[in-house]
Design a protein around this motif. Structure first.
Motif, PDB file in Angstrom:
ATOM      1  N   UNK A   1       0.840  -1.195   0.000  1.00  8.16           N
ATOM      2  CA  UNK A   1       0.000   0.000   0.000  1.00  8.16           C
ATOM      3  C   UNK A   1       0.874   1.243   0.000  1.00  8.16           C
ATOM      4  N   UNK A   2       0.441   2.278  -0.678  1.00 15.79           N
ATOM      5  CA  UNK A   2       1.120   3.577  -0.659  1.00 15.79           C
ATOM      6  C   UNK A   2       0.182   4.612  -0.053  1.00 15.79           C
ATOM      7  N   UNK A   3       0.772   5.508   0.745  1.00 13.80           N
ATOM      8  CA  UNK A   3      -0.073   6.557   1.336  1.00 13.80           C
ATOM      9  C   UNK A   3      -0.412   7.598   0.257  1.00 13.80           C
ATOM     10  N   UNK A   4      -1.525   8.280   0.452  1.00 17.21           N
ATOM     11  CA  UNK A   4      -1.953   9.352  -0.460  1.00 17.21           C
ATOM     12  C   UNK A   4      -2.167  10.607   0.376  1.00 17.21           C
ATOM     13  N   UNK A   5      -1.527  11.686  -0.013  1.00 16.94           N
ATOM     14  CA  UNK A   5      -1.671  12.947   0.721  1.00 16.94           C
ATOM     15  C   UNK A   5      -2.945  13.678   0.346  1.00 16.94           C
ATOM     16  N   UNK A   6      -3.199  14.785   1.035  1.00 19.71           N
ATOM     17  CA  UNK A   6      -4.406  15.572   0.729  1.00 19.71           C
ATOM     18  C   UNK A   6      -4.319  16.212  -0.658  1.00 19.71           C
ATOM     19  N   UNK A   7      -3.104  16.196  -1.262  1.00 17.36           N
ATOM     20  CA  UNK A   7      -2.961  16.696  -2.640  1.00 17.36           C
ATOM     21  C   UNK A   7      -3.269  15.620  -3.674  1.00 17.36           C
ATOM     22  N   UNK A   8      -3.758  14.432  -3.198  1.00 15.21           N
ATOM     23  CA  UNK A   8      -4.168  13.311  -4.058  1.00 15.21           C
ATOM     24  C   UNK A   8      -3.002  12.709  -4.842  1.00 15.21           C
ATOM     25  N   UNK A   9      -1.772  12.843  -4.281  1.00 12.90           N
ATOM     26  CA  UNK A   9      -0.602  12.265  -4.945  1.00 12.90           C
ATOM     27  C   UNK A   9      -0.148  11.017  -4.181  1.00 12.90           C
TER      28      UNK A   9
END
Length: 369
Positions: A1-9
């Motif tokens: 799994x990869x985290x996703x920031x609030x910038x949707x990246x």
């Protein structure tokens, strides 16, 4: 799994700040915390705890005591509704998710926000005992300074200047409002005006290129001009004097005319009020008493009282009503053994003559005598 920031990246660790701004610095909102205590009275059934404005986030309230919370809302369009918060649970109100917990001795209200309406939290009295409510939330700073575009150039050719200004903008209604709304928030810092040269092309009638400098003698910048200071409001002890300041412009012929204040905002405005005459007022200074005018029995004694200014100089200006007395009776404990004489000792010369002169001078004068 990869985290996703609030910038949707993908792989981004960027988070929202407390104001809900992605990768923000928390300056677009302010933390509000407070406490309310119920004030029971015979003719009141309820009371307002706090009104939380549109856009607020992370709201948390805790009531301790026998009373009960309830909600009233008002949308930006003016539509009103209310909820009595009768039981524990989660529900929606004006598109805002609300969590409510009801216990025997307390009530807890949580709203993550952002609020889509103005929420008024109220308390309904239920018992004789007092209740207290603690609340905390982040309130958006909806009035913010916005820099304007450059104003028109001060000259159409031959070199001029133009300035920006700042206006107070309401983010909720998307319109410009009075400056006082932005001064309400200490976090708001008004941007300073920027200055730039413009229309540097030579004028058609001129025979050459005229280079413009910020403080050029031919085309000086607008400047602050002041009237003389008014007389001081007090002659001593600290007073105030004032003057008026205006923004003026000087043309090539040397004629001075008033212009709008924003044209001078590139330099600080001069003070319009200042303290004056801050030295101490003159005051009475009483010197040592003279010896008693008699060697036995009852007589008089005298002293010199001077009006002294802040430099220690003898002057006028002291209040006559507060002047210490210059004469008083005195008693020498030695008894007088001259019963056959008709005149008392102090009535004989030289005291008799001096006492007469001092009695005659009824009018007190500031002049030395």
């Amino acid at each position: 799994c990869q985290i996703v920031g609030c910038d949707h990246q993908l792989g981004s660790a960027v988070k929202e700040d407390n104001c809900g701004v992605c990768n923000g610095d928390g300056t677009t909102c302010r933390l509000v915390r407070g406490q309310y205590k119920s004030q029971l009275s015979a003719n009141k059934l309820d009371d307002t705890v706090v009104t939380i404005p549109y856009g607020s986030r992370q709201i948390r309230l805790m009531l301790k005591g026998p009373d009960h919370l309830y909600l009233e809302t008002k949308t930006l369009q003016g539509v009103k509704s209310e909820n009595s918060l009768s039981s524990t649970g989660s529900f929606l109100m004006e598109n805002s998710s609300i969590s409510f917990q009801k216990f025997s001795d307390k009530e807890i209200l949580r709203i993550p926000g952002p609020l889509m309406a103005d929420f008024t939290i109220k308390i309904r009295y239920a018992g004789a005992a007092d209740s207290s409510v603690q609340f905390i939330y982040y309130q958006p700073i909806i009035h913010r300074w916005r820099e304007t575009d450059f104003f028109p150039c001060s000259a159409s050719c031959g070199g001029g200047y133009q300035l920006t200004s700042a206006e107070c903008f309401d983010l909720r209604s998307n319109r410009v409002v009075a400056d006082q709304y932005c001064h309400y928030y200490p976090e708001n810092i008004k941007p300073k005006p920027r200055l730039q040269e413009c229309n540097l092309d030579p004028c058609p009638a001129s025979d050459g290129y005229k280079q413009i400098m910020p403080y050029d003698l031919y085309h000086p910048l607008p400047r602050w001009e002041s009237t003389p200071w008014t007389a001081c409001s007090s002659s001593c002890g600290g007073g105030i004097q004032s003057r008026s300041i205006s923004c003026v412009e000087e043309d090539i012929q040397g004629h001075i005319s008033p212009v709008e204040e924003w044209k001078c905002m590139y330099t600080p405005k001069m003070p319009v009020v200042q303290p004056c005459n801050i030295f101490d007022c003159p005051k009475w200074l009483a010197q040592e008493w003279s010896p008693c005018t008699v060697t036995c029995g009852q007589g008089l004694r005298y002293r010199v009282v001077l009006c002294i200014d802040h430099r220690g100089m003898h002057t006028g200006g002291c209040t006559p009503k507060t002047k210490p007395h210059i004469k008083e009776e005195c008693i020498v404990p030695t008894p007088c053994y001259k019963p056959k004489e008709k005149l008392p000792v102090e009535a004989k010369l030289p005291w008799y003559k001096q006492a007469q002169e001092l009695e005659e001078g009824a009018v007190v004068s500031e002049e030395p005598s």
